[in-house]
Enzyme design. Structure first.
Site, PDB file in Angstrom:
ATOM      1  CG  ASP A  57      59.188  28.844 -19.874  1.00  0.00           C
ATOM      2  OD1 ASP A  57      60.267  28.238 -19.782  1.00  0.00           O
ATOM      3  OD2 ASP A  57      58.249  28.453 -20.588  1.00  0.00           O
ATOM      4  CG  HIS A 326      57.619  32.772 -22.359  1.00  0.00           C
ATOM      5  ND1 HIS A 326      56.637  33.074 -21.439  1.00  0.00           N
ATOM      6  CD2 HIS A 326      57.700  31.418 -22.390  1.00  0.00           C
ATOM      7  CE1 HIS A 326      56.165  31.948 -20.931  1.00  0.00           C
ATOM      8  NE2 HIS A 326      56.786  30.926 -21.494  1.00  0.00           N
TER       9      HIS A 326
END
Length: 920
Positions: A57, A326
């Site tokens: 991701d 993230h």
């Protein structure tokens, strides 16, 4: 149950850090920290060591990551988000799998097999030809925190029944066969799920079981068999095929675009304040770790409770680890999640400052020399009329000479060191407030040591130098006469910076040693962006979508020059026009002059700039553009995670060229011609680009709002009305000179000294008092100039270094007992240079670890470990994948280990050790 599932191979931890960290805007130290924290927990609790990554991701992939995962003992690395057009090409040519040599210097020694997910990424395709509901998601879409009372979630797939079983099977098999064509082996990794899936796993599995059984019963007809698998099962299958794989060099996969107008380059700057605090927290943690480690070794009888101290450090370790997510430091979270990160960071920082203050308090008061500190503050007490102590700790393992700033309410001040000698200092009016002054103190401190300075209202003749201030008239830069320039220089031993009084802008910089002059001007510009999806591409927390070139923001510039014998500060204020009351932009440029007797090399070569930007108008993205006459051919260099440099040639695209030429700058960016290099060093991440020959622009701030439904639903509109105050250091010089300066300078910016304040009890300040030398001075720690002491901490893990023993104690249920282990010290050393980068500094270097730390006590044992500490390197064997370069398959053994604490560190290596001191 978890223990049993792990032993049976039915459950597996992948990555194993505290988070799946972002790869674009994180610093290597923080990536390693969060992996180490997670791996330590898993190994201590389960005796388990992850060996595969699952980096599906992060928004683009850095070349640092494969190196870190190889050093942590991983056998394969898995990524997904890379440029859409590049992925399509790799998919078509069956090139989604390769052996990645992420570091040019470590090359095949730390290479790793890498799998890029295909166009479906990490989610199950959800279209069904026979149903208008989404497919394969029988538990539907999660709704938190209020689940539906009747158990019916939105978007639940059609349950598998006898009537549709064959149709479901056909759909799944067709998808598997489509994917099989994109890979070289007959093994297809089919990720089942997506974000927030399997929250009701029993519903999922009851449908999945029926489907898998049916396909396997009819495998002759379908040509496919299916099985439940872990990531390691998949990679084991591919590895056993024994194919020869292509090598990818150290090129990264940044930036990342998902469509022609969707460049994910906005998040390089989003929530600049969070990015800055995250780095300050990381830097404070680094200082606190070595300070505490030193205290435990040298003061075994000290009065501080070690278990409590470890908890204080852990609160910051965990906050810094968590924000590397993230959707954390990237700025791509909703405001309330951002607030959670901020609160956790502030709480951890408060704890570590408190711990450092109490250590100083304890070490001073243990000496019983009648000087009892009444208190140690972590912040300036603001009591100007009493004598106060400034305690300054240097967290780096080399000598530093730099300035620290203290706020005082009186211009007439004196500064003395422990021996009562006067210390060079300068006082000037504060930028921040009308009623206070900034006192700059020149400090020279050896590695991992602290010094105490006393600051008192003036008595005697030796006062700090009081700087003069000259204000120049505000200039209308649109009407400035280009012919009649009125230039005036500001000079130190390294540079002459010339300003033009017609515009109040910078004009040029001369590097005095080579007499090389570079024309150099700076201006603030804004990209105007669209917030209405009906009108075209938008900018948001993730995306940068400028609808035209950047526009200059100011028509008038005010100037003030504050000059003294140690420092000159040039204050430029940028107004939208000549009559504006307020400015939104300012630059404070500082150059330093170092007196005789001090090592001023780094300080002299630094042009320090602090910016004040904001509050911005809505849908504006603010950049500082520096334009030079260097013929750079629009080639930019930026770093990956403060670890290595990437070459960034300007690329023209059919669409979105501006945004697709933005790159992350975590610590370093530079432009150069054949002779001269202009280097930028940062203390937080920014987006950076070269939009013209000789130019480099840094995005400093963003304020956005848009009506994209997904962003509105998740409160992701980045309406950030803050003022940001980032700092960038400029270094100008020949390539050879900047090469020797920028790595140490970057670390000096990252790890500026920690300043604390103390007041003495007792009202009679005798003068000048001779303070006792602290034992901390007696034992500085100094590494060779091409090495960085990256970690020095007491992790507190209770696991055994011996794997057999650790697994046994976990099986026997003994892992839950006992206090933290304070005898094990974690030490990491990093070689800062690439092979061939510098004739001297790129050489391997020998270090005697026992002698390095001898001032702290007697080192009994040194064990070399994998990056996160969980493997003994002599037993670590990673899979060796066949490549044309190395045709045989097998296992990697690690680098040569240390003999009796003597280690040879090669370029770019990161070496990790457990060190045990003799118990005093």
């Amino acid at each position: 149950q978890v223990h049993q599932l792990l032993q049976e191979g039915r459950l597996e931890f992948v990555i194993g850090g505290q988070v799946m960290h972002d790869e674009a805007v994180t610093l290597i130290d923080d990536q390693i920290l969060q992996l180490t924290e997670g791996h330590g927990f898993l190994y201590e609790t389960f005796g388990f060591r992850p060996q595969f990554s699952w980096h599906v991701d992060p928004f683009g992939a850095s070349a640092t990551t494969p190196t870190l995962f190889a050093l942590a003992g991983f056998n394969a690395h898995l990524i997904s988000r890379i440029d859409y057009d590049l992925k399509a090409d790799m998919q078509k040519n069956k090139k989604l799998q390769f052996v990645w040599q992420g570091s040019p210097s470590l090359s095949e020694r730390q290479e790793i097999f890498t799998h890029v997910m295909d166009q479906y990424s990490y989610c199950t395709p959800s279209q069904l030809p026979f149903s208008n509901r989404s497919g394969f998601f029988w538990n539907g879409f999660a709704t938190f925190p209020d689940p539906p009372k009747d158990g019916v979630y939105p978007n639940m797939s059609l349950p598998v029944t006898g009537a549709n079983l064959h149709l479901y099977a056909q759909t799944m098999v067709a998808d598997i066969q489509q994917r099989a064509a994109w890979f070289r082996t007959g093994d297809v990794l089919w990720p089942w799920g997506c974000d927030k899936q399997f929250f009701n796993a029993s519903v999922q599995y009851s449908n999945m079981d029926l489907l898998l059984d049916y396909i396997n019963k009819h495998s002759d007809e379908f040509g496919v068999t299916v099985q439940y698998a872990t990531v390691s099962d998949y990679f084991q299958a591919v590895y056993s095929r024994n194919l020869t794989w292509e090598i990818r060099d150290s090129q990264d996969f940044l930036p990342y675009s998902t469509e022609p107008f969707q460049a994910w380059t906005g998040f390089y700057t989003s929530r600049s304040t969070l990015k800055g605090i995250a780095r300050r927290a990381s830097s404070l943690l680094y200082a606190g770790e070595s300070f505490f480690t030193q205290y435990v070794q040298k003061h075994p009888e000290g009065s501080i409770c070690k278990c409590k101290a470890l908890k204080q450090l852990q609160s910051l370790r965990w906050a810094v680890s968590e924000v590397q997510h993230h959707d954390g430091i990237t700025g791509t979270e909703s405001p309330k999640v951002k607030d959670m990160y901020m609160n956790n960071l502030m709480y951890g920082m408060f704890n570590v400052k408190k711990l450092m203050a109490s250590i100083i308090f304890d070490m001073n008061n243990a000496k019983k020399n009648g000087e009892v500190y009444s208190s140690i503050y972590t912040e300036d007490s603001g009591k100007p009329d009493v004598e106060q102590y400034v305690v300054v700790y240097n967290p780096l393992a080399w000598n530093i000479t730099t300035f620290v700033t203290v706020s005082v309410s009186n211009a007439a001040m004196s500064v003395y060191d422990e021996l009562g000698h006067s210390v060079p200092a300068q006082v000037q009016s504060s930028v921040e407030s009308q009623s206070t002054y900034d006192l700059y103190i020149l400090v020279a401190i050896s590695g991992l040591s602290y010094r105490k300075y006393s600051v008192k209202p003036l008595n005697g003749k030796q006062s700090a130098f009081i700087a003069r201030s000259v204000k120049y008239k505000r200039r209308d830069i649109t009407r400035a006469d280009q012919q009649s320039r009125q230039l005036f220089p500001v000079i130190n031993n390294c540079y002459q910076i010339v300003f033009d009084q017609n515009t109040n802008l910078m004009h040029s910089i001369t590097e005095r040693e080579t007499n090389q002059t570079v024309q150099l001007t700076q201006e603030f510009l804004e990209y105007h962006v669209n917030g209405d999806t009906m009108k075209g591409p938008i900018s948001d927390n993730y995306l940068f979508g400028p609808n035209a070139s950047a526009v200059p923001v100011s028509k008038a510039v005010g100037l003030e020059v504050v000059s003294g014998n140690l420092m000159t500060e040039i204050r430029q204020y940028f107004y939208s026009n000549v009559t504006s009351q307020d400015y939104i932009y300012a630059v404070y440029t500082r150059i330093y002059s170092v007196p005789e007797g001090y090592d001023g090399k780094l300080l002299c070569h630094r042009i320090e700039q602090e910016y004040s930007v904001g509050p911005l108008e809505l849908n504006r993205e603010a950049v500082l553009r520096t334009s030079t006459n260097l013929n750079t051919k629009q080639l930019l260099y930026t770093d990956n995670n403060g670890y290595q440099i990437q070459k960034r040639p300007f690329k023209a695209y059919v669409n979105n060229t501006v945004a697709r030429n933005y790159y992350p700058m975590v610590q370093t960016a530079y432009i150069e011609d054949d002779f001269t290099r202009l280097m930028l060093l940062a203390e937080r991440a920014h987006g950076v680009s070269s939009q013209g020959n000789g130019q480099v622009e840094v995005m400093l701030h963003r304020r956005l709002w848009n009506n994209l439904q997904w962003n509105l639903n998740n409160n992701l509109t980045l309406n950030d009305s803050s003022v940001v105050r980032p700092v960038i250091w400029l270094i100008l010089g020949t390539k050879a000179v900047t090469n020797t300066l920028y790595r140490t300078s970057g670390l000096a910016l990252e790890h500026r000294p920690v300043v604390m304040f103390g007041a003495l009890s007792g009202d009679k300040p005798q003068l000048p008092r001779q303070l006792q030398q602290d034992s901390v001075h007696d034992s500085p720690v100094t590494v060779p100039p091409n090495l960085h002491l990256q970690t020095l901490s007491i992790p507190g893990w209770r696991y055994s270094s011996n794997h057999g023993k650790q697994v046994h104690s976990v099986r026997m249920g003994k892992q839950k007992q006992g206090d933290a282990d304070f005898s094990r010290v974690l030490l990491r050393i990093r070689h800062m240079y690439e092979v061939g980068e510098d004739p001297v500094l790129s050489q391997p270097v020998r270090v005697d670890l026992k002698s390095l730390l001898k001032g702290w006590g007697s080192v009994m044992v040194v064990e070399e470990r994998s990056l996160t500490g969980t493997w003994d390197v002599t037993t670590l064997e990673r899979w060796k994948w066949k490549t044309a370069q190395y045709p045989s398959k097998g296992y990697f053994n690690s680098t040569e280990t240390s003999e009796d604490g003597i280690v040879t560190v090669h370029p770019k290596e990161i070496r990790t050790f457990f060190v045990y001191f003799q118990v005093q």
